[in-house]
Design a protein around this motif. Structure first.
Motif, short mmCIF file in Angstrom:
data_model
loop_
_atom_site.label_atom_id
_atom_site.label_comp_id
_atom_site.label_asym_id
_atom_site.label_seq_id
_atom_site.Cartn_x
_atom_site.Cartn_y
_atom_site.Cartn_z
N LEU A 1 2.90 11.47 5.72
CA LEU A 1 1.59 10.86 5.98
C LEU A 1 0.46 11.64 5.33
CD1 LEU A 1 1.97 9.76 9.72
CD2 LEU A 1 2.41 8.44 7.64
N GLU A 2 0.72 12.93 5.00
CA GLU A 2 -0.31 13.73 4.31
C GLU A 2 -0.59 13.19 2.91
OE1 GLU A 2 3.54 15.01 2.88
OE2 GLU A 2 2.77 14.82 4.93
N LEU A 3 0.33 12.36 2.37
CA LEU A 3 0.10 11.76 1.06
C LEU A 3 -1.10 10.84 1.05
CD1 LEU A 3 3.83 10.86 0.21
CD2 LEU A 3 2.59 12.96 -0.36
N ALA B 1 2.62 6.95 -6.64
CA ALA B 1 1.58 7.83 -7.18
C ALA B 1 1.98 9.29 -7.10
CB ALA B 1 0.26 7.60 -6.43
N THR B 2 2.83 9.65 -6.12
CA THR B 2 3.26 11.05 -6.01
C THR B 2 4.15 11.48 -7.17
OG1 THR B 2 5.21 10.53 -4.64
CG2 THR B 2 3.13 10.93 -3.49
N PHE B 3 4.64 10.53 -7.97
CA PHE B 3 5.36 10.90 -9.19
C PHE B 3 4.44 11.65 -10.16
CE2 PHE B 3 8.96 7.48 -9.28
CZ PHE B 3 9.36 7.91 -8.02
N PHE B 4 3.13 11.48 -9.96
CA PHE B 4 2.16 12.13 -10.83
C PHE B 4 1.35 13.21 -10.12
CE2 PHE B 4 2.75 7.68 -12.09
CZ PHE B 4 3.21 7.84 -13.38
N ASN C 1 -3.62 9.09 -4.94
CA ASN C 1 -2.58 8.29 -4.30
C ASN C 1 -3.16 7.02 -3.71
OD1 ASN C 1 -0.86 10.40 -4.92
ND2 ASN C 1 -0.68 11.14 -2.81
N LEU C 2 -4.29 7.16 -3.03
CA LEU C 2 -4.92 6.01 -2.38
C LEU C 2 -5.36 4.97 -3.40
CD1 LEU C 2 -7.09 7.72 0.40
CD2 LEU C 2 -4.92 6.51 0.68
N SER C 3 -5.85 5.43 -4.55
CA SER C 3 -6.32 4.47 -5.55
C SER C 3 -5.20 3.57 -6.03
CB SER C 3 -6.96 5.21 -6.74
OG SER C 3 -6.01 5.97 -7.45
N PHE D 1 0.82 -1.21 0.00
CA PHE D 1 0.00 0.00 0.00
C PHE D 1 0.86 1.26 0.00
CE2 PHE D 1 -2.10 3.28 2.66
CZ PHE D 1 -3.10 3.63 1.77
N LEU D 2 1.85 1.34 0.89
CA LEU D 2 2.66 2.55 0.97
C LEU D 2 3.53 2.74 -0.27
CD1 LEU D 2 3.76 2.64 4.72
CD2 LEU D 2 2.10 4.10 3.55
#
Length: 377
Positions: A166-168, A141-144, A174-176, A134-135
């Motif tokens: 953790l704000e990510l 996902a933060t690359f996008f 990101n979660l998806s 998950f992490l």
């Protein structure tokens, strides 16, 4: 040979290597996915032992690939390493701690004198499987989607959130991907079990669990990809290096890089083929389609994140602090030296393939474990 290449060519070469290592790592996450299924597939202590020993044959491949991926990223793109690890501190520390739990669990689960009991270490394996997949998906996902950091002229990182990574978790995109990677790892774990274990009861449960994991993965991954195609992306002006927001940037990257588009479409086809063969034809070879498909899909995502004048690690609070492969890379000399070392990669890959084939030459069964022929985890 490599010293004659331009700095940009070396930067692009190493981004391809990072993409390949990232793809290999996500494929090998079937170990983490399998760990989260121990109690759903194994209903007795003996069955759970079979499952854990099937995974125990491969867990070191995942761990080694993670270390190699991190080391290669640090050496080739050190500014990303310092920015991400120094900023998103808690996200990375929790991820790494989860992998420590995995190593401890395989080492001590069946050791004599284990005062905590096997169930404690099996719980640790579940935690590693959940958090590890998950992490990692959230961070990729933060690359996008971007992260809240800015850089000084001396490249000192300022992280604009007290949550330190953790704000990510508060970003739905990101979660998806994080949840999609969790279900993908479970799907790969099921396909690996089907290919590796000889047990009729376990095979029946695998068929049932595939429906519960493959469908959520496909829905979540499709949600992530569709959202990615329609979102604005972090583009780079090739003339002056200025970062700006461009509509449908990642869709344009696929269209303007047809080789990557073909890779991605082939990847999707392979993933669906492997899942379909196992569900509808009860095949044990689905992992050999879905596994390579997973690898190619991740490679494609990394390529559209870093190539075609794109910032691969964007800042959501200061556009000009966003990292590109040109801005974040090591020097020409360092990349040249590392490139010669990278020539060993095919030999390492061949060794892994040979070892994998040797270990999986015979399916694991209750009889094999009771005979004492196999290493016992």
């Amino acid at each position: 040979m490599f010293e004659s290449l331009s700095h940009l060519a070396l930067q692009q070469y190493w981004w391809v290597i990072i993409s390949v290592l990232g793809g290999a790592l996500v494929f090998l996450m079937f170990v983490q996915g399998g760990q989260t299924l121990i109690y759903q597939i194994g209903k007795t202590h003996e069955e759970r032992t079979i499952l854990i020993n099937a995974l125990g044959r491969k867990w070191e491949f995942t761990f080694t690939t993670l270390v190699t991926f991190g080391g290669a990223f640090f050496a080739s793109f050190p500014l990303f390493y310092s920015t991400s690890f120094g900023g998103a501190y808690w996200a990375w520390m929790i991820l790494l701690f989860a992998f420590i739990l995995q190593a401890v669990s395989y080492e001590f689960r069946s050791r004599k004198g284990n005062v905590f009991g096997a169930r404690t270490y099996e719980t640790f394996l579940f935690i590693n499987g959940l958090l590890g997949t998950f992490l990692l998906g959230v961070v990729v996902a933060t690359f996008f989607t971007g992260s809240p950091f800015s850089l000084t002229p001396m490249n000192v990182t300022h992280w604009h959130s007290p949550l330190r990574g953790l704000e990510l978790l508060f970003n739905l995109h990101n979660l998806s991907l994080g949840v999609a990677l969790f279900f993908l790892a479970r799907t790969l774990g099921l396909l690996y079990f089907r290919n590796t274990i000889d047990d009729a009861n376990i095979e029946i449960r695998i068929q049932k669990q595939l429906w519960y994991n493959a469908i959520p993965f496909l829905i979540l991954f499709l949600t992530f990809v569709i959202g990615l195609m329609f979102r604005d992306g972090y583009a780079v002006n090739p003339e002056n290096g200025e970062i700006f927001m461009q509509p449908h940037k990642y869709f344009l990257n696929l269209v303007e890089m047809p080789v990557v588009l073909i890779l991605f479409l082939v990847a999707v086809g392979l993933v669906l083929t492997g899942i379909g063969l196992t569900i509808f034809r009860n095949s044990s070879g689905g992992i050999w389609y879905t596994g390579p498909g997973t690898f190619l899909a991740v490679v494609s995502l990394f390529l559209i994140a870093g190539f075609n004048n794109t910032a691969f690690y964007p800042s959501s609070v200061d556009l000009q602090s966003s990292l590109t492969i040109m801005k974040a890379s090591s020097s020409h000399f360092t990349l040249t030296v590392m490139s010669y070392v990278s020539l060993m990669v095919p030999f390492v890959a061949a060794y892994i393939w040979f070892t994998w084939r040797a270990i999986n030459k015979k399916k694991i069964s209750k009889e094999e474990l009771s005979s004492g022929e196999a290493h016992f985890y």
